[in-house]
Design an enzyme around this catalytic site. Sequence first.
Site, PDB file in Angstrom:
ATOM      1  N   ASN A   1      20.021  34.994  51.595  1.00  0.00           N
ATOM      2  CA  ASN A   1      20.050  36.222  50.820  1.00  0.00           C
ATOM      3  C   ASN A   1      18.752  37.197  51.361  1.00  0.00           C
ATOM      4  OD1 ASN A   1      21.265  37.428  48.376  1.00  0.00           O
ATOM      5  ND2 ASN A   1      19.305  37.566  47.722  1.00  0.00           N
TER       6      ASN A   1
ATOM      7  N   CYS B   1      54.479  42.337  24.600  1.00  0.00           N
ATOM      8  CA  CYS B   1      54.520  42.462  23.075  1.00  0.00           C
ATOM      9  C   CYS B   1      53.508  43.750  22.713  1.00  0.00           C
ATOM     10  CB  CYS B   1      53.497  41.187  22.663  1.00  0.00           C
ATOM     11  SG  CYS B   1      51.717  41.259  23.144  1.00  0.00           S
TER      12      CYS B   1
ATOM     13  N   HIS C   1      34.137  34.291  37.695  1.00  0.00           N
ATOM     14  CA  HIS C   1      34.227  35.285  36.577  1.00  0.00           C
ATOM     15  C   HIS C   1      35.648  36.093  36.884  1.00  0.00           C
ATOM     16  CE1 HIS C   1      29.756  35.945  37.220  1.00  0.00           C
ATOM     17  NE2 HIS C   1      29.885  34.839  36.216  1.00  0.00           N
TER      18      HIS C   1
HETATM   19 ZN   LIG Z   1      50.972  40.609  25.083  1.00  0.00          ZN
END
Ligand SMILES: [Zn+2]
Length: 299
Positions: free
Chosen positions: A266, A203, A141
């Site tokens: 678990n 950017c 993830h």
């Molecule tokens: Zn960027």
Amino acid sequence: MSADPLGQVQFVQAQLQSGVAVGGVGVEELQAFVEEHPRVLALSGAGISQHSGIPTYRDAAGVWKSNKPIQHGEFILHHATRQRYWARSYKGWPNVANARPNAAHIALSKLEDLGYVQTLVTQNIDRLHQKAGHRKVIDLHGRLDQVICIDCGETMTRADVQNWLAQNNAHLDEIKVTAAPDGDAQIEGEVLNDMQVPSCFRCSGLLKPNVVFYGSSVDKEIVNAVYDQLSQADALLVVGTSLMVFSSFRFCKFAQENDIPILCINEGLTRADDMLRLKVLADCGSTLQHLVQALPARG
Ligand SMILES: [Zn+2]
């Protein structure tokens, strides 16, 4: 992750309440099984980072304990969602950044050194396995210590973004919060309206943490890499996760379809309980430590 993880969780809870669960076995049985099936792919989840002070999403019965997590679509579409995310994450990140690996992370890394764990796949985004010295880790993830620009693809460190957040959001410093899962924190109210969100240092594009939010999906390349590793394994060892999200549960389905036995450590119920060969209903850290002490090094 699936497009509708919350709906799935409710479905799974209904299944669990109908009594689909297996009884636990002793760690000696697990040890004997691993000795006979030594090439293990380990799959870890939030339960393993709990003892490092990072809260889990669900209790032992799989019920949500805190706020619903951020949804990918909402994060991309709504400035207010990004304000809420970055405010909470700003307060929650130090807890993750300062967390130290615990006995479970260290034992898994030793099982890698001993030649048992061939690949470790983790649902955790806290990088504690790597901090424990584990070498071959797939971050299913993503990783919270990186931020990525969705416009130009540039990645930057979370530490740099945290500095920017601190310089531009002095009003948050007075606010006390409680840590929540995945570097999140509970914070609500008017203070969010003044929250300045970071943009790409290159950017000026939209930044998000380099993690897979709910409502988004794991890269196909990563999923295929896990299938590839799993098909070479003698067993799948599930540690500290209830497997409620499809992104990890699918590896149990793959294992079952390919006759790869599934083992589990678990403390609570899991979505795969009726698919398990062996389950140790106990603390991950002490169980894994026992395995490390009991198993001989492989040549
Ligand atoms: Zn960027």
